[in-house]
Scaffold this motif. Structure first.
Motif, mmCIF file in Angstrom:
data_model
loop_
_atom_site.group_PDB
_atom_site.id
_atom_site.type_symbol
_atom_site.label_atom_id
_atom_site.label_comp_id
_atom_site.label_asym_id
_atom_site.label_seq_id
_atom_site.Cartn_x
_atom_site.Cartn_y
_atom_site.Cartn_z
ATOM 1 N N LEU A 66 -5.089 -4.039 -10.035
ATOM 2 C CA LEU A 66 -5.631 -4.126 -8.680
ATOM 3 C C LEU A 66 -4.510 -4.295 -7.657
ATOM 4 O O LEU A 66 -4.521 -3.666 -6.592
ATOM 5 C CB LEU A 66 -6.616 -5.294 -8.593
ATOM 6 N N LEU A 67 -3.531 -5.120 -7.974
ATOM 7 C CA LEU A 67 -2.401 -5.315 -7.075
ATOM 8 C C LEU A 67 -1.598 -4.025 -6.922
ATOM 9 O O LEU A 67 -1.161 -3.682 -5.819
ATOM 10 C CB LEU A 67 -1.507 -6.438 -7.596
ATOM 11 N N GLY A 68 -1.414 -3.289 -8.001
ATOM 12 C CA GLY A 68 -0.718 -2.007 -7.919
ATOM 13 C C GLY A 68 -1.481 -1.009 -7.060
ATOM 14 O O GLY A 68 -0.877 -0.285 -6.256
ATOM 15 N N ALA A 69 -2.792 -0.980 -7.202
ATOM 16 C CA ALA A 69 -3.614 -0.083 -6.382
ATOM 17 C C ALA A 69 -3.535 -0.483 -4.909
ATOM 18 O O ALA A 69 -3.480 0.379 -4.026
ATOM 19 C CB ALA A 69 -5.058 -0.107 -6.867
ATOM 20 N N TRP A 70 -3.530 -1.775 -4.633
ATOM 21 C CA TRP A 70 -3.417 -2.251 -3.254
ATOM 22 C C TRP A 70 -2.084 -1.809 -2.648
ATOM 23 O O TRP A 70 -2.020 -1.351 -1.522
ATOM 24 C CB TRP A 70 -3.553 -3.771 -3.205
ATOM 25 N N ARG A 71 -1.005 -1.955 -3.412
ATOM 26 C CA ARG A 71 0.314 -1.536 -2.909
ATOM 27 C C ARG A 71 0.352 -0.039 -2.649
ATOM 28 O O ARG A 71 0.923 0.406 -1.653
ATOM 29 C CB ARG A 71 1.387 -1.939 -3.906
ATOM 30 N N ASP A 72 -0.240 0.748 -3.547
ATOM 31 C CA ASP A 72 -0.288 2.201 -3.351
ATOM 32 C C ASP A 72 -1.083 2.558 -2.099
ATOM 33 O O ASP A 72 -0.683 3.427 -1.317
ATOM 34 C CB ASP A 72 -0.901 2.898 -4.569
ATOM 35 N N ALA A 73 -2.219 1.894 -1.900
ATOM 36 C CA ALA A 73 -3.054 2.159 -0.721
ATOM 37 C C ALA A 73 -2.326 1.772 0.562
ATOM 38 O O ALA A 73 -2.395 2.490 1.568
ATOM 39 C CB ALA A 73 -4.373 1.392 -0.834
ATOM 40 N N LYS A 74 -1.620 0.652 0.528
ATOM 41 C CA LYS A 74 -0.875 0.209 1.700
ATOM 42 C C LYS A 74 0.236 1.205 2.046
ATOM 43 O O LYS A 74 0.418 1.562 3.217
ATOM 44 C CB LYS A 74 -0.287 -1.179 1.434
ATOM 45 N N THR A 75 0.939 1.693 1.032
ATOM 46 C CA THR A 75 1.994 2.685 1.255
ATOM 47 C C THR A 75 1.406 3.978 1.818
ATOM 48 O O THR A 75 1.961 4.563 2.759
ATOM 49 C CB THR A 75 2.744 2.971 -0.061
ATOM 50 N N SER A 76 0.282 4.419 1.266
ATOM 51 C CA SER A 76 -0.364 5.639 1.756
ATOM 52 C C SER A 76 -0.832 5.480 3.199
ATOM 53 O O SER A 76 -0.726 6.415 3.996
ATOM 54 C CB SER A 76 -1.554 6.003 0.873
ATOM 55 N N ALA A 77 -1.351 4.316 3.536
ATOM 56 C CA ALA A 77 -1.812 4.082 4.903
ATOM 57 C C ALA A 77 -0.651 4.133 5.889
ATOM 58 O O ALA A 77 -0.766 4.723 6.968
ATOM 59 C CB ALA A 77 -2.528 2.733 4.996
ATOM 60 N N TRP A 78 0.476 3.530 5.527
ATOM 61 C CA TRP A 78 1.650 3.589 6.400
ATOM 62 C C TRP A 78 2.137 5.020 6.571
ATOM 63 O O TRP A 78 2.486 5.443 7.682
ATOM 64 C CB TRP A 78 2.776 2.714 5.854
ATOM 65 N N LYS A 79 2.190 5.760 5.474
ATOM 66 C CA LYS A 79 2.635 7.156 5.561
ATOM 67 C C LYS A 79 1.698 7.973 6.448
ATOM 68 O O LYS A 79 2.148 8.795 7.248
ATOM 69 C CB LYS A 79 2.727 7.772 4.166
ATOM 70 N N ALA A 80 0.411 7.762 6.317
ATOM 71 C CA ALA A 80 -0.554 8.488 7.145
ATOM 72 C C ALA A 80 -0.405 8.109 8.614
ATOM 73 O O ALA A 80 -0.468 8.975 9.494
ATOM 74 C CB ALA A 80 -1.974 8.211 6.664
#
Length: 108
Positions: A66-80
């Motif tokens: 879950l923590l890994g998924a959260w980090r991936d989502a946060k990175t994707s949101a910043w990139k977007a």
């Protein structure tokens, strides 16, 4: 014999001096006391955290996933967000150039 009892016996053995005068035996006894105490402390800490049962390994694995998924989502949101900001700035630049070159007058 449980961990508490094993630790109590080792401490009693160390306290009586029955280990002998040799330094190697004293060091081995001290090492055994430290190992038993640290293992007992770790088990108590895990029990206080609620991680002493059989499902704890799966729970921790799920939390890590879950923590890994959260980090991936946060990175994707910043990139977007950065991508949209760059696109907006480029659009403003194109509109500014069009106005500067007098292109809106051609549309009339």
């Amino acid at each position: 014999m449980d961990e508490d009892e094993a630790l109590a016996r080792l401490i009693a053995l160390a306290g009586t001096g029955a280990a002998g005068a040799s330094g190697a035996l004293d060091a081995a006894l001290l090492r055994a006391v430290v190992e038993e105490a640290s293992e007992l402390g770790a088990r108590r800490a895990l029990a206080r955290l609620g991680l002493a049962d059989a499902a704890a390994r799966d729970d921790v694995a799920d939390l890590r996933q879950l923590l890994g998924a959260w980090r991936d989502a946060k990175t994707s949101a910043w990139k977007a967000a950065i991508d949209w900001a760059v696109r907006g700035m480029l659009a403003l630049l194109v509109v500014g150039l069009a106005v500067k070159l007098g292109l809106p007058g051609l549309l009339r």
